[in-house]
Design an enzyme around this catalytic site. Structure first.
Site, PDB file in Angstrom:
ATOM      1  N   SER A 215       0.942  -1.177  -0.149  1.00 42.59           N
ATOM      2  CA  SER A 215      -0.103  -0.059  -0.152  1.00 42.59           C
ATOM      3  C   SER A 215       0.795   1.285  -0.024  1.00 42.59           C
ATOM      4  O   SER A 215       2.006   1.117   0.792  1.00 42.59           O
ATOM      5  CB  SER A 215      -0.777   0.049   1.141  1.00 42.59           C
ATOM      6  OG  SER A 215      -1.400   1.378   1.450  1.00 42.59           O
ATOM      7  N   TYR A 228      -1.538  -0.581  10.161  1.00 36.39           N
ATOM      8  CA  TYR A 228      -1.726  -0.977   8.535  1.00 36.39           C
ATOM      9  C   TYR A 228      -0.270  -0.522   8.159  1.00 36.39           C
ATOM     10  O   TYR A 228       0.151  -1.412   7.028  1.00 36.39           O
ATOM     11  CB  TYR A 228      -2.984  -0.364   8.121  1.00 36.39           C
ATOM     12  CG  TYR A 228      -3.321  -0.628   6.703  1.00 36.39           C
ATOM     13  CD1 TYR A 228      -3.852  -1.790   6.425  1.00 36.39           C
ATOM     14  CD2 TYR A 228      -2.872   0.241   5.688  1.00 36.39           C
ATOM     15  CE1 TYR A 228      -4.247  -2.007   4.928  1.00 36.39           C
ATOM     16  CE2 TYR A 228      -3.238   0.132   4.383  1.00 36.39           C
ATOM     17  CZ  TYR A 228      -3.920  -0.981   4.025  1.00 36.39           C
ATOM     18  OH  TYR A 228      -4.298  -1.411   2.669  1.00 36.39           O
ATOM     19  N   LYS A 232       2.174  -2.923   5.961  1.00 35.03           N
ATOM     20  CA  LYS A 232       2.500  -2.597   4.657  1.00 35.03           C
ATOM     21  C   LYS A 232       3.940  -2.334   4.340  1.00 35.03           C
ATOM     22  O   LYS A 232       4.541  -2.567   3.294  1.00 35.03           O
ATOM     23  CB  LYS A 232       1.488  -1.765   4.091  1.00 35.03           C
ATOM     24  CG  LYS A 232      -0.184  -2.162   4.148  1.00 35.03           C
ATOM     25  CD  LYS A 232      -0.310  -3.437   3.090  1.00 35.03           C
ATOM     26  CE  LYS A 232      -1.736  -3.929   2.880  1.00 35.03           C
ATOM     27  NZ  LYS A 232      -1.988  -5.111   2.122  1.00 35.03           N
TER      28      LYS A 232
HETATM   29  P1  NAP Z   1     -11.472  -5.943   0.707  1.00 33.98           P
HETATM   30  O1  NAP Z   1     -12.404  -5.541  -0.373  1.00 33.98           O
HETATM   31  O2  NAP Z   1     -11.916  -5.732   1.957  1.00 33.98           O
HETATM   32  O3  NAP Z   1     -11.138  -7.682   0.466  1.00 33.98           O
HETATM   33  C1  NAP Z   1     -10.376  -8.180   1.238  1.00 33.98           C
HETATM   34  C2  NAP Z   1     -10.304  -9.536   0.942  1.00 33.98           C
HETATM   35  O4  NAP Z   1      -9.261 -10.290   1.688  1.00 33.98           O
HETATM   36  C3  NAP Z   1     -11.593 -10.489   1.142  1.00 33.98           C
HETATM   37  O5  NAP Z   1     -11.540 -11.504  -0.252  1.00 33.98           O
HETATM   38  C4  NAP Z   1     -11.429 -11.275   2.368  1.00 33.98           C
HETATM   39  O6  NAP Z   1     -12.293 -12.360   2.288  1.00 33.98           O
HETATM   40  C5  NAP Z   1      -9.717 -11.658   2.316  1.00 33.98           C
HETATM   41  N1  NAP Z   1      -9.779 -11.886   3.764  1.00 33.98           N
HETATM   42  C6  NAP Z   1      -9.855 -11.090   4.934  1.00 33.98           C
HETATM   43  N2  NAP Z   1      -9.322 -11.911   5.836  1.00 33.98           N
HETATM   44  C7  NAP Z   1      -8.713 -12.856   5.359  1.00 33.98           C
HETATM   45  C8  NAP Z   1      -7.860 -13.838   5.958  1.00 33.98           C
HETATM   46  N3  NAP Z   1      -7.749 -14.024   7.400  1.00 33.98           N
HETATM   47  N4  NAP Z   1      -7.450 -14.761   5.138  1.00 33.98           N
HETATM   48  C9  NAP Z   1      -7.702 -14.908   4.042  1.00 33.98           C
HETATM   49  N5  NAP Z   1      -8.324 -13.800   3.275  1.00 33.98           N
HETATM   50  C10 NAP Z   1      -8.968 -13.019   4.042  1.00 33.98           C
HETATM   51  O7  NAP Z   1      -9.841  -5.483   0.400  1.00 33.98           O
HETATM   52  P2  NAP Z   1      -9.356  -4.614  -0.684  1.00 33.98           P
HETATM   53  O8  NAP Z   1      -9.720  -3.145  -0.961  1.00 33.98           O
HETATM   54  O9  NAP Z   1      -9.661  -5.391  -2.132  1.00 33.98           O
HETATM   55  O10 NAP Z   1      -7.918  -5.046  -0.289  1.00 33.98           O
HETATM   56  C11 NAP Z   1      -7.116  -5.874  -1.067  1.00 33.98           C
HETATM   57  C12 NAP Z   1      -5.518  -5.690  -0.580  1.00 33.98           C
HETATM   58  O11 NAP Z   1      -5.175  -4.458  -1.286  1.00 33.98           O
HETATM   59  C13 NAP Z   1      -5.297  -5.666   1.022  1.00 33.98           C
HETATM   60  O12 NAP Z   1      -4.191  -6.173   0.919  1.00 33.98           O
HETATM   61  C14 NAP Z   1      -5.343  -4.161   1.022  1.00 33.98           C
HETATM   62  O13 NAP Z   1      -4.647  -3.955   2.282  1.00 33.98           O
HETATM   63  C15 NAP Z   1      -4.789  -3.710  -0.064  1.00 33.98           C
HETATM   64  N6  NAP Z   1      -4.987  -2.222  -0.635  1.00 33.98           N
HETATM   65  C16 NAP Z   1      -6.413  -1.718  -0.675  1.00 33.98           C
HETATM   66  C17 NAP Z   1      -6.364  -0.535  -0.847  1.00 33.98           C
HETATM   67  C18 NAP Z   1      -7.796   0.140  -1.050  1.00 33.98           C
HETATM   68  O14 NAP Z   1      -7.993   1.322  -1.330  1.00 33.98           O
HETATM   69  N7  NAP Z   1      -8.725  -0.630  -1.296  1.00 33.98           N
HETATM   70  C19 NAP Z   1      -5.254   0.393  -0.976  1.00 33.98           C
HETATM   71  C20 NAP Z   1      -4.077  -0.163  -0.732  1.00 33.98           C
HETATM   72  C21 NAP Z   1      -3.780  -1.417  -0.592  1.00 33.98           C
HETATM   73  P3  NAP Z   1     -13.772 -12.739   2.861  1.00 33.98           P
HETATM   74  O15 NAP Z   1     -14.585 -12.046   1.627  1.00 33.98           O
HETATM   75  O16 NAP Z   1     -14.024 -13.937   2.933  1.00 33.98           O
HETATM   76  O17 NAP Z   1     -13.832 -11.774   4.005  1.00 33.98           O
END
Ligand code: NAP
Length: 321
Positions: A215, A228, A232
């Site tokens: 991130s 977080y 990261k």
């Molecule tokens: P999200 O929509 O909240 O999805 C999170 C995913 O992680 C879901 O598929 C969830 O599964 C899964 N998960 C949660 N706990 C888990 C566990 N213990 N074991 C295995 N899977 C698990 O998040 P996102 O926004 O797509 O983010 C994805 C990645 O990108 C993350 O690493 C996040 O930190 C990073 N990121 C996101 C952003 C942003 O702005 N969105 C920015 C920077 C980085 P369930 O559906 O079963 O809960």
């Protein structure tokens, strides 16, 4: 737990002169899959060099094969890709992008089994293969079982995408140890566990790609996200260290650092914070999960990325510059 069976991509046998399905013909699915391979999945350069022919070339090739049927036909399988946290958001977009490229995709999730199975169906509809795997990747035994599932199903792991992540935001002064620990356990320890398990498999064949979803917050920090940001930032250091340790074993390790991407994770921010954040993004909008997935696809499948390792690519609308 396992999702639908492997539909959508009949086994395609490749050799230097043609492409055959099991019955010796070229099905519509095969043609679609092959054209996807030509255009998108050029991980195996031999695919490109050996498969650039017209349909008449295919027929000629098939005739040659019929006459030399004793010769073994080398079969090049599509890459096996594990995507953690692929039931929603960025992980789902990555799984679908890999599916579109014809890959065999293990769709990991923690709780959302229905959503994960839907992702599997979409991957298969696009010409890939998929299985859903429910498991907590912060737990060593779940990671071991996930790897075993991929090995038992497809025999190897070619690409490991460490995407699963959570937030438990709070100002440092109010942050509970459990909030700190939950985020570190999944966002950092989970990446460590999956990386260690994947490198064991990849080392044996001296080939593999690891892509970690970090991130921008891990680079520049963010108020209310000490846990977080630390996790990261750790993922970025882990990426560089593993890239150095495995550089001689044919494994590249890179990270993608998204800024603010529209997903369930950012949907909870609230109007006021969203407005404030938008003001700090030069491109003036949140990113789309597909825009992160495209960069992951480049790092995981495109041979143009073969000379890249230990890199962190920001996908942040210019926020971090
Ligand atoms: P999200 O929509 O909240 O999805 C999170 C995913 O992680 C879901 O598929 C969830 O599964 C899964 N998960 C949660 N706990 C888990 C566990 N213990 N074991 C295995 N899977 C698990 O998040 P996102 O926004 O797509 O983010 C994805 C990645 O990108 C993350 O690493 C996040 O930190 C990073 N990121 C996101 C952003 C942003 O702005 N969105 C920015 C920077 C980085 P369930 O559906 O079963 O809960």
């Amino acid at each position: 737990m396992a999702c639908a069976s492997f539909a959508g991509s009949a086994t395609v046998a490749f050799n230097s002169t043609g492409i055959l399905n099991k019955s010796g013909g070229l099905t519509a699915v095969d043609r679609k899959l092959c054209s996807l391979h030509f255009n998108r999945t050029s991980e195996y350069s031999q695919w490109q060099s050996k498969l650039s022919f017209s349909s008449s070339g295919v027929k000629a090739g098939m005739a040659t094969i019929e006459h030399t049927s004793v010769e073994a036909t080398p079969k090049v399988e599509p890459p096996v890709v594990i995507v953690t946290g692929a039931s929603r958001g960025i992980g789902k977009a990555i799984a679908l992008t890999m599916g579109k490229a014809g890959c065999k995709v293990l769709v990991n999730y923690a709780r959302s089994s229905k959503e994960a199975e839907e992702v599997c169906k979409q991957v298969e509809a696009m010409g890939g293969q998929a299985i859903a795997f429910g498991g907590d990747v912060s737990k060593e035994e779940d990671v071991a079982s996930m790897m075993k599932t991929a090995l038992d199903t497809w025999g190897t792991v070619d690409v490991m995408v460490n995407n699963a992540g959570i937030t438990r935001d709070s100002l440092l002064m109010r942050m509970k140890l459990s909030q700190w620990q939950d985020v570190i356990n999944l966002n950092l320890t989970g990446v460590f566990l999956c990386t260690q398990a994947a490198t064991k498999i990849m080392s044996k064949k001296k080939k593999g790609k690891i892509v970690n979803i970090a991130s921008l917050v891990g680079v520049i920090g963010n108020i209310g996200q000490a846990n977080y940001a630390a996790a990261k930032g750790g993922v970025i250091s882990l990426t560089k260290t593993v890239a150095k340790e495995y550089s001689t074993r044919g494994i590249t390790v890179n990270a993608v650092a998204p800024g603010f991407i529209a997903s369930d994770m950012t949907a909870v921010l609230g109007e006021e914070i969203e407005k404030r954040v938008l003001g700090t993004i030069p491109l003036g909008r949140f990113g789309k999960p597909e825009e992160v997935a495209g960069v992951v696809e480049f790092l995981a499948l495109n041979p143009a990325s073969n000379y890249m390792t230990g890199q962190v690519i920001n996908v942040d609308g210019g926020m971090g510059m």
